[in-house]
Scaffold this active site. Structure first.
Site, mmCIF file in Angstrom:
data_model
loop_
_atom_site.group_PDB
_atom_site.id
_atom_site.type_symbol
_atom_site.label_atom_id
_atom_site.label_comp_id
_atom_site.label_asym_id
_atom_site.label_seq_id
_atom_site.Cartn_x
_atom_site.Cartn_y
_atom_site.Cartn_z
ATOM 1 N N GLY A 161 0.768 -1.589 -0.224
ATOM 2 C CA GLY A 161 -0.179 -0.037 -0.120
ATOM 3 C C GLY A 161 0.529 1.879 0.398
ATOM 4 N N SER A 162 0.279 2.590 0.419
ATOM 5 C CA SER A 162 1.238 3.528 0.482
ATOM 6 C C SER A 162 2.455 3.284 1.549
ATOM 7 C CB SER A 162 0.164 4.540 1.051
ATOM 8 O OG SER A 162 -1.005 4.861 0.474
ATOM 9 N N THR A 163 2.681 2.571 2.045
ATOM 10 C CA THR A 163 4.244 3.071 2.667
ATOM 11 C C THR A 163 5.314 2.595 1.836
ATOM 12 O OG1 THR A 163 3.732 -0.047 3.502
ATOM 13 C CG2 THR A 163 2.949 1.770 4.947
ATOM 14 N N ILE A 164 5.352 2.198 0.746
ATOM 15 C CA ILE A 164 6.559 2.773 0.150
ATOM 16 C C ILE A 164 6.273 3.686 -0.993
ATOM 17 C CG2 ILE A 164 4.474 1.965 -1.936
ATOM 18 C CD1 ILE A 164 6.638 -0.408 -3.084
ATOM 19 N N SER A 195 -0.547 11.065 1.544
ATOM 20 C CA SER A 195 -0.465 10.034 1.260
ATOM 21 C C SER A 195 -1.009 10.539 -0.136
ATOM 22 C CB SER A 195 -0.651 9.397 1.747
ATOM 23 O OG SER A 195 -0.906 7.793 0.962
#
Length: 414
Positions: free
Chosen positions: A291-294, A349
């Site tokens: 998800g957005s953690t990348i 994000s």
């Protein structure tokens, strides 16, 4: 001298023949005490507790089947116990005691001692059994030990395991098996015809296994388990300063003590066939979309490679469209974030910013950036059984999906 030889061989012939036949010198292996496992605060996670087993020395028993049947009338012996006994007997010498039934109760021990005279070659053996005080809370990291099987025998030093029936199967117990197991000892003993110990001639003590301290905090582990409640999934907490694993949880969990004491076939099948898969370690074997953690990794990699200016901004209408196409990639925020800098893109994000960045980087540069951070590779955490993640590439898609890589795939990857 001639007179003395005649006296010993003729006059005392019967006496010494009997002593020779009924008393034997045996070399008995002594099991080392398995090393203990603690958490970072000294909380005991794996210990050894006293246990009694019913052992048979095959060379001392005239009929194994008759003896086992008679014992079964006294102490319940399962088919599983008999199979394990036959398996273990195949890898030991005839004069070595072999476990028939482990984990006897106090009542069973007492019942056997009353009837011991009926069973020459059968003895009660006191040993240490593995125990996990925190049970399901720590099983994913600590793991458990189980009976040595044919598979294990191909990979171990049989001499060093001559007095050991258990070996690490998963987790820390398996990964650090060599350190935890220790070194076998021996004692030369004289036994009588019934297999009872007469005296110890000499003794080489075993070397205990090493104790191991984990970086995990069992209190934090409990907090993570409580937060998960009945959900399925994983929680891993790391110290960002040094990479130490502070908590590692996979839910639902299970109690490892059953595998040590002897889990029934019904209970094992219940665990193995459960749709919730409690024995599947989601923390190190499952693969989840990041998800957005990348996003920060992609941004940092692009900055380091001078492919992105820190002052670069976009006007976010709430969607992104690849030039020359009609397909729209929507941001999570309807209407968009307005003017977006790199800082704002990470804080809020912003999907559109990273759709745009990925499209400009192209998949080859995107893969290079993520690979440099270790994505798609194993972390080599000292537990074993770990599966690496996945950084999708055109070759991977062609091989697994049978289709070409498109620009839209790159946008989604970003």
């Amino acid at each position: 001298m001639i007179f003395r030889l005649a006296y010993l061989q003729i006059r005392e012939h019967t006496r010494y023949t009997t002593l020779s036949r009924d008393n034997l010198l045996n070399l008995i292996p002594l099991a080392p005490s398995r090393g203990l496992i603690y958490d970072r605060n000294g909380v005991l996670l794996a210990k050894n507790i006293p246990s009694f087993s019913l052992d048979i020395t095959p060379a001392k028993v005239k009929s194994l089947s008759r003896t086992i049947n008679s014992l079964n009338a006294l102490i319940p012996i399962s088919v599983r116990d008999i199979k394990a006994f036959n398996r273990e007997r195949g890898r030991r010498h005839r004069f070595d005691p072999v476990v028939l039934k482990p984990n006897l109760t106090k009542e069973q021990v007492a019942k056997f001692y009353v009837n011991q005279f009926r069973f020459p070659g059968v003895t009660i053996h006191a040993n240490l059994m593995r125990d996990y005080p925190l049970g399901p809370l720590m099983v994913q990291s600590v793991g458990y030990v189980g009976r040595i099987n044919a598979n294990d025998m191909r990979n171990i030093d049989l001499t060093n395991y001559s007095a050991t029936n258990f070996i690490g199967k998963v987790g820390i117990e398996k990964f650090y098996e060599k350190q935890l197991h220790g070194k076998v000892g021996y004692q030369e003993v004289e036994t009588d015809a019934a297999g009872r110990l007469v005296r110890v001639m000499s003794r080489t003590p075993p070397v205990a296994g090493q104790n191991i301290y984990l970086t995990i905090d069992s209190r934090l582990q409990q907090v993570a388990v409580n937060a998960m409640k009945e959900k399925e999934g994983a929680v891993v907490a790391l110290n960002p300063n040094n990479g130490q694993v502070l908590a590692l949880v996979s839910m639902p969990s299970y109690d490892p003590n059953g595998f040590v004491r002897g889990i029934s076939q019904a209970d094992y099948e219940k665990l193995a066939n459960s749709p919730l898969k409690p024995m599947y370690d989601r923390a190190i074997r499952a693969q989840y979309p990041p998800g957005s953690t990348i996003k920060p990794f992609i941004a940092l990699g692009a900055l380091a490679a001078h492919l992105l200016n820190p002052n670069f901004t976009i006007d976010d209408p709430g969607y992104y469209r690849i030039p020359g196409t009609r397909h729209v990639f929507h941001d999570w925020k309807p209407g968009g974030h307005g003017e977006v800098s790199l800082y704002k893109a990470i804080v809020e994000s912003c999907d559109t910013f990273f759709f745009n960045l990925a499209s400009h980087l192209r998949i080859k540069k995107l893969d290079t950036i993520l690979s440099r951070f270790g994505f798609g590779q194993a972390t080599h955490v000292d537990m074993g059984e770990e599966l690496p993640g996945l950084v999708p590439t055109p070759d991977w898609k062609q091989g697994h999906r049978g289709s070409s890589w498109y620009s839209g795939d790159t946008v989604n990857a970003g």
